[in-house]
Design an enzyme around this catalytic site. Structure first.
Site, PDB file in Angstrom:
ATOM      1  N   LYS A   5      38.543  19.886  51.032  1.00 32.43           N
ATOM      2  CA  LYS A   5      37.964  18.753  50.294  1.00 32.43           C
ATOM      3  C   LYS A   5      38.241  17.447  51.024  1.00 32.43           C
ATOM      4  O   LYS A   5      37.357  16.603  51.160  1.00 32.43           O
ATOM      5  CB  LYS A   5      38.558  18.676  48.879  1.00 32.43           C
ATOM      6  CG  LYS A   5      38.115  19.809  47.974  1.00 32.43           C
ATOM      7  CD  LYS A   5      38.640  19.585  46.566  1.00 32.43           C
ATOM      8  CE  LYS A   5      38.426  20.811  45.713  1.00 32.43           C
ATOM      9  NZ  LYS A   5      39.156  20.741  44.445  1.00 32.43           N
ATOM     10  N   HIS A  36      28.070  53.436  53.172  1.00 30.83           N
ATOM     11  CA  HIS A  36      27.112  53.497  54.280  1.00 30.83           C
ATOM     12  C   HIS A  36      27.166  52.243  55.141  1.00 30.83           C
ATOM     13  O   HIS A  36      26.302  52.030  55.988  1.00 30.83           O
ATOM     14  CB  HIS A  36      25.706  53.731  53.705  1.00 30.83           C
ATOM     15  CG  HIS A  36      25.596  55.044  53.004  1.00 30.83           C
ATOM     16  ND1 HIS A  36      25.070  56.175  53.592  1.00 30.83           N
ATOM     17  CD2 HIS A  36      26.008  55.420  51.771  1.00 30.83           C
ATOM     18  CE1 HIS A  36      25.139  57.189  52.735  1.00 30.83           C
ATOM     19  NE2 HIS A  36      25.714  56.754  51.624  1.00 30.83           N
ATOM     20  N   GLU A  50      43.603  33.330  44.883  1.00 32.51           N
ATOM     21  CA  GLU A  50      44.087  31.977  44.652  1.00 32.51           C
ATOM     22  C   GLU A  50      45.494  31.971  44.060  1.00 32.51           C
ATOM     23  O   GLU A  50      46.238  31.004  44.201  1.00 32.51           O
ATOM     24  CB  GLU A  50      43.122  31.240  43.702  1.00 32.51           C
ATOM     25  CG  GLU A  50      42.623  29.935  44.296  1.00 32.51           C
ATOM     26  CD  GLU A  50      41.544  29.264  43.472  1.00 32.51           C
ATOM     27  OE1 GLU A  50      40.453  29.081  44.024  1.00 32.51           O
ATOM     28  OE2 GLU A  50      41.769  28.916  42.306  1.00 32.51           O
TER      29      GLU A  50
HETATM   30  O1  PA5 Z   1      41.249  28.381  39.460  1.00 31.25           O
HETATM   31  C1  PA5 Z   1      41.045  27.205  39.696  1.00 31.25           C
HETATM   32  O2  PA5 Z   1      41.756  26.297  39.215  1.00 31.25           O
HETATM   33  C2  PA5 Z   1      39.886  26.756  40.572  1.00 31.25           C
HETATM   34  O3  PA5 Z   1      39.245  27.811  41.192  1.00 31.25           O
HETATM   35  C3  PA5 Z   1      38.869  25.982  39.748  1.00 31.25           C
HETATM   36  O4  PA5 Z   1      38.389  26.809  38.718  1.00 31.25           O
HETATM   37  C4  PA5 Z   1      37.703  25.485  40.599  1.00 31.25           C
HETATM   38  O5  PA5 Z   1      38.163  24.804  41.719  1.00 31.25           O
HETATM   39  C5  PA5 Z   1      36.814  24.562  39.768  1.00 31.25           C
HETATM   40  O6  PA5 Z   1      37.565  23.469  39.311  1.00 31.25           O
HETATM   41  P1  PA5 Z   1      37.080  22.565  38.126  1.00 31.25           P
HETATM   42  O7  PA5 Z   1      36.942  23.429  36.908  1.00 31.25           O
HETATM   43  O8  PA5 Z   1      38.140  21.529  37.980  1.00 31.25           O
HETATM   44  O9  PA5 Z   1      35.753  21.974  38.531  1.00 31.25           O
END
Ligand code: PA5
Length: 435
Positions: A423, A309, A288
């Protein structure tokens, strides 16, 4: 102080010192961006000083809530997705027995929700919760993420039916934004104890906030030691300014050098099954943070010897597109030796007296050698042992290296615009107003 060591000998012996010497200035500049906060994403650098500058009063309140909830819970439900659950799960799974769900200790057993929409998963979870005393942490920084919101509705309804509304509100804690979001509003309305995810700490960098610390403490692990490990690693990462002295800078350097030389995939490899969620957390952290503008190493993982394996053939002989980062743990927490057998029909008496760690280490060394011969660059990360302290070190090491690596790659490591695409489509398909 057990220290994380990074070994890059194999890469240096193949490429020479020159690429390392050439990239050092860039790495140092990237590190300066993190420390000075003068580059894109600088509003999300709260994690850099978090091991020292966390809210001590909130931390003390958290411990009191953990004691209160632990006394009345056999199961603790952690509701969250992505950065709102992976860090806690990494630490808990690294430290608890692999069979903790069947052989329960005195501490609550942590289960997860809100990271999936699998319908049967929730039926099975509620069946478990019918029979166990439980409490809940609902975790969302934005407070509006669909998956944990749906899970929380389901679990909240179950909890209120089982214990009544008043007691249910004593069994829920909310971890979210200090001021806004649907979860914030629900928590205020219902009077749940609340913990804050600081504005300047992004989800995947939030494990050392209550997001990670509260579930880890509920599972019975020592968050003071976790923070101590992170503090010591922070000092090292901040004070040392050469690649030779600073393992996080060296890791960031090597992966950028290899990426510039055509490597597309990085596999985090470990020979311990209880580190599988270290890999999941690391995948999110790097995927990310760096997967932007059509750039970035694709994070993948392997467990040795299990995956040799299944994936071993491809790694040895398939397309040459990957590097490996091998996490080697020197000392196990316990010992198991191979027992003797006078008939030796299985032919393994030559292993008698050897511990499984000795055998596992030989498998790992053999793998490094084979993969190097097969043209896969290998970086080795040596860790003394797995406990709260070394996990704290690893968390900070990987976070710091990720920030440095992302800036060196030329992306903003602290946003995640690509996560929104699915989303929008999902909301449209579900008929959410405004989509
Ligand atoms: O690193 C990030 O910002 C995302 O992966 C969030 O942790 C994830 O989308 C969850 O978001 P939230 O904590 O707002 O529900």
């Amino acid at each position: 102080m057990g220290q994380i060591k990074i070994k890059t000998d194999h890469i240096v012996s193949k490429m020479g010192q020159e690429p390392i010497a050439q990239i050092e200035k860039e790495i140092l500049a990237a590190k300066e961006h993190l420390l000075k906060g003068d580059a894109e994403g600088n509003d999300f650098l709260g994690w850099v000083n978090l091991p020292e500058e966390y809210d001590k009063a909130e931390y003390a309140r958290m411990k009191a809530d953990v004691a209160r909830l632990s006394a009345k819970s056999k199961v603790f439900v952690v509701i969250g997705i992505g950065g709102s659950y992976l860090g806690a799960r990494m630490v808990i799974e690294a430290l608890q027995s692999e069979f903790a769900s069947m052989v329960r200790g005195e501490k609550p057993y942590v289960v997860y929700a809100g990271h999936t929409l699998g319908e049967d998963y929730y039926t099975q979870l509620l069946t478990l919760l019918d029979h166990e005393n439980y409490s809940v942490a609902v975790i969302s920084k934005s407070g509006t993420t669909t998956e944990p919101a749906v899970a929380f509705r389901i679990v909240k309804a179950h909890l209120e039916k089982k214990y009544g509304k008043a007691e249910a509100s004593q069994r829920i804690v909310a971890i979210t934004d200090a001021r806004k979001g649907a979860l914030h509003d629900i928590a205020v309305n219902e009077g749940y104890p609340m913990y804050v995810i600081p504005d300047n700490v992004g989800g995947r960098f939030s494990v050392l906030t209550p997001v990670g610390l509260l579930p880890i403490a509920m599972a019975g692990f020592d968050t003071d030691r976790l923070l101590q490990g992170a503090q010591d690693m922070r000092r090292l990462c901040i004070e040392k300014n050469t690649l030779a002295e600073n393992p996080a800078m060296m890791y960031a350097a090597v992966r950028n050098i290899l990426y510039r030389n055509g490597i597309k995939v990085e596999m985090l490899v470990s020979s311990l099954p209880n580190l599988r969620y270290l890999a999941e957390w690391w995948k999110q952290l790097y995927g990310e943070s760096e997967g932007k503008d059509h750039k970035g190493l694709l994070p993948h993982s392997l467990s040795i010897t299990t995956d040799l394996h299944s994936m071993g053939q491809y790694v040895q002989d398939g397309e040459r597109l990957m590097m490996e980062t091998m996490v080697h743990v020197a000392k196990p927490a316990t010992h198991v030796d191979v027992p003797t057998d006078e008939h030796n029909l299985d032919g393994i008496n030559y292993l008698v007296g050897k511990s499984l760690t000795e055998i596992n280490d030989c498998a790992m060394q053999g793998t490094v050698q084979a993969h190097l011969e097969g043209g896969v660059p290998v970086v080795e990360i040596d860790v003394d042992r797995i406990d709260e302290y070394t996990l704290g070190q690893m968390i900070y090491f990987f976070e710091f290296a990720c920030g440095v690596s992302g800036y060196t790659l030329g992306v903003n490591p602290f946003n995640q615009p690509g996560v929104e695409a699915y989303k929008k489509n999902m909301f449209h398909l579900l008929g959410k107003p405004g989509f």
